[in-house]
Write a protein that holds these residues in place. Structure first.
Motif, mmCIF file in Angstrom:
data_model
loop_
_atom_site.group_PDB
_atom_site.id
_atom_site.type_symbol
_atom_site.label_atom_id
_atom_site.label_comp_id
_atom_site.label_asym_id
_atom_site.label_seq_id
_atom_site.Cartn_x
_atom_site.Cartn_y
_atom_site.Cartn_z
ATOM 1 N N TRP A 20 94.857 -15.882 63.516
ATOM 2 C CA TRP A 20 95.846 -14.813 63.664
ATOM 3 C C TRP A 20 95.370 -13.832 64.735
ATOM 4 O O TRP A 20 94.216 -13.406 64.725
ATOM 5 N N PHE A 21 96.272 -13.473 65.658
ATOM 6 C CA PHE A 21 95.945 -12.598 66.772
ATOM 7 C C PHE A 21 96.858 -11.382 66.784
ATOM 8 O O PHE A 21 98.054 -11.487 66.483
ATOM 9 N N LEU A 22 96.293 -10.255 67.161
ATOM 10 C CA LEU A 22 97.003 -8.977 67.121
ATOM 11 C C LEU A 22 97.012 -8.324 68.489
ATOM 12 O O LEU A 22 95.973 -8.252 69.161
ATOM 13 N N ARG A 23 98.197 -7.845 68.887
ATOM 14 C CA ARG A 23 98.316 -7.017 70.086
ATOM 15 C C ARG A 23 97.962 -5.603 69.652
ATOM 16 O O ARG A 23 98.587 -5.049 68.742
ATOM 17 N N LEU A 24 96.947 -5.038 70.258
ATOM 18 C CA LEU A 24 96.533 -3.695 69.877
ATOM 19 C C LEU A 24 97.607 -2.675 70.241
ATOM 20 O O LEU A 24 98.264 -2.799 71.274
ATOM 21 N N PRO A 25 97.781 -1.669 69.389
ATOM 22 C CA PRO A 25 98.724 -0.595 69.730
ATOM 23 C C PRO A 25 98.240 0.155 70.975
ATOM 24 O O PRO A 25 97.039 0.217 71.246
ATOM 25 N N SER A 26 99.174 0.733 71.720
ATOM 26 C CA SER A 26 98.760 1.527 72.881
ATOM 27 C C SER A 26 97.955 2.722 72.377
ATOM 28 O O SER A 26 98.189 3.233 71.287
ATOM 29 N N GLY A 27 96.990 3.125 73.167
ATOM 30 C CA GLY A 27 96.128 4.224 72.771
ATOM 31 C C GLY A 27 94.913 3.773 71.975
ATOM 32 O O GLY A 27 94.003 4.559 71.728
ATOM 33 N N ILE A 28 94.887 2.515 71.557
ATOM 34 C CA ILE A 28 93.735 1.954 70.852
ATOM 35 C C ILE A 28 92.945 1.182 71.900
ATOM 36 O O ILE A 28 93.450 0.216 72.477
ATOM 37 N N LYS A 29 91.705 1.616 72.141
ATOM 38 C CA LYS A 29 90.969 1.055 73.274
ATOM 39 C C LYS A 29 90.416 -0.337 73.050
ATOM 40 O O LYS A 29 90.289 -1.110 73.977
ATOM 41 N N ASP A 30 90.072 -0.663 71.791
ATOM 42 C CA ASP A 30 89.513 -1.983 71.530
ATOM 43 C C ASP A 30 89.552 -2.280 70.026
ATOM 44 O O ASP A 30 90.040 -1.472 69.230
ATOM 45 N N GLU A 31 89.035 -3.427 69.686
ATOM 46 C CA GLU A 31 89.018 -3.887 68.297
ATOM 47 C C GLU A 31 88.279 -2.901 67.381
ATOM 48 O O GLU A 31 88.751 -2.596 66.282
ATOM 49 N N ASN A 32 87.143 -2.390 67.838
ATOM 50 C CA ASN A 32 86.379 -1.437 67.022
ATOM 51 C C ASN A 32 87.180 -0.173 66.756
ATOM 52 O O ASN A 32 87.139 0.376 65.650
ATOM 53 N N ASP A 33 87.898 0.295 67.741
ATOM 54 C CA ASP A 33 88.727 1.492 67.576
ATOM 55 C C ASP A 33 89.823 1.234 66.535
ATOM 56 O O ASP A 33 90.087 2.076 65.674
ATOM 57 N N PHE A 34 90.446 0.067 66.597
ATOM 58 C CA PHE A 34 91.500 -0.280 65.636
ATOM 59 C C PHE A 34 90.963 -0.257 64.209
ATOM 60 O O PHE A 34 91.525 0.408 63.334
ATOM 61 N N TRP A 35 89.848 -0.962 63.968
ATOM 62 C CA TRP A 35 89.300 -1.024 62.609
ATOM 63 C C TRP A 35 88.758 0.330 62.166
ATOM 64 O O TRP A 35 88.819 0.676 60.982
ATOM 65 N N SER A 36 88.252 1.122 63.102
ATOM 66 C CA SER A 36 87.778 2.470 62.760
ATOM 67 C C SER A 36 88.922 3.332 62.242
ATOM 68 O O SER A 36 88.754 4.095 61.281
ATOM 69 N N ARG A 37 90.085 3.201 62.855
ATOM 70 C CA ARG A 37 91.255 3.974 62.394
ATOM 71 C C ARG A 37 91.630 3.574 60.968
ATOM 72 O O ARG A 37 91.962 4.428 60.151
ATOM 73 N N LEU A 38 91.570 2.279 60.680
ATOM 74 C CA LEU A 38 91.902 1.838 59.314
ATOM 75 C C LEU A 38 90.837 2.301 58.322
ATOM 76 O O LEU A 38 91.167 2.723 57.204
ATOM 77 N N ASN A 39 89.577 2.229 58.725
ATOM 78 C CA ASN A 39 88.500 2.715 57.852
ATOM 79 C C ASN A 39 88.649 4.202 57.571
ATOM 80 O O ASN A 39 88.472 4.647 56.434
ATOM 81 N N GLU A 40 88.988 4.988 58.589
ATOM 82 C CA GLU A 40 89.194 6.424 58.396
ATOM 83 C C GLU A 40 90.306 6.675 57.384
ATOM 84 O O GLU A 40 90.168 7.526 56.502
ATOM 85 N N ALA A 41 91.407 5.953 57.528
ATOM 86 C CA ALA A 41 92.528 6.118 56.597
ATOM 87 C C ALA A 41 92.119 5.735 55.179
ATOM 88 O O ALA A 41 92.493 6.397 54.204
ATOM 89 N N ASP A 42 91.327 4.689 55.063
ATOM 90 C CA ASP A 42 90.882 4.247 53.741
ATOM 91 C C ASP A 42 89.948 5.284 53.109
ATOM 92 O O ASP A 42 90.058 5.589 51.928
ATOM 93 N N PHE A 43 89.040 5.845 53.899
ATOM 94 C CA PHE A 43 88.097 6.843 53.385
ATOM 95 C C PHE A 43 88.807 8.111 52.920
ATOM 96 O O PHE A 43 88.320 8.800 52.029
ATOM 97 N N LYS A 44 89.943 8.418 53.525
ATOM 98 C CA LYS A 44 90.681 9.634 53.158
ATOM 99 C C LYS A 44 91.446 9.486 51.850
ATOM 100 O O LYS A 44 91.894 10.482 51.291
ATOM 101 N N MET A 45 91.605 8.263 51.382
ATOM 102 C CA MET A 45 92.320 8.058 50.114
ATOM 103 C C MET A 45 91.518 8.639 48.954
ATOM 104 O O MET A 45 90.298 8.497 48.930
ATOM 105 N N PRO A 46 92.187 9.240 47.994
ATOM 106 C CA PRO A 46 91.463 9.710 46.805
ATOM 107 C C PRO A 46 90.808 8.529 46.094
ATOM 108 O O PRO A 46 91.348 7.423 46.074
#
Length: 146
Positions: A95-121
């Motif tokens: 499975w392959f993903l086109r990164l959203p604009s403004g996301i510089k690379d794969e690490n940036d994409f997963w970092s955004r998801l990790n940040e969102a997950d960490f913010k969950m109660p």
């Protein structure tokens, strides 16, 4: 809905999604316009095997992943999707993903998801709420695209 995901070779510049529940969640919420799948073909990945003995010694070696191990990975992903309230995805694909604009690379994409997950109660967490949270984050990243 998985049947609407196009099949073809990896487009230039797209990232390969990780082979786990979060990779499947990302592909679901990014949608078929941002995800391409390609038949897996014969796998020759190497896995590390470690055998630990009762005396504390261990021996490690590598061997080619087996079809049974691949199926177990796919089944685990399907279990995660089911726990998240989503349908099983077709087996036998990369499975392959086109990164959203403004996301510089794969690490940036997963970092955004990790940040969102960490913010969950941390109370009342379950796979469905986690998937919904990741889904909102992914949809938000793609909604910023021109």
């Amino acid at each position: 809905m998985w049947e609407s995901y196009p099949i073809g070779p990896r487009p230039s510049g797209w990232i390969e999604l990780i082979e786990n529940g979060w990779g499947a969640i990302a592909s679901w919420f990014a949608g078929p316009e941002n995800v391409m799948r390609e038949p897996m073909g014969k796998r020759t990945d190497l896995v590390r095997v470690t055998c630990e003995k009762a005396d504390g010694t261990s021996t490690s070696w590598t061997e080619t992943i087996t079809e049974a191990e691949i199926e177990e990975i796919e089944d685990d992903i399907d279990g995660y999707l089911a726990d998240s309230g989503l349908p099983s995805r077709p087996h036998g694909y990369r499975w392959f993903l086109r990164l959203p604009s403004g996301i510089k690379d794969e690490n940036d994409f997963w970092s955004r998801l990790n940040e969102a997950d960490f913010k969950m109660p941390h109370t009342n967490r379950d796979p469905k709420r986690e998937a919904d949270n990741l889904g909102e984050t992914i949809k938000g990243l793609y909604s910023q695209m021109p």
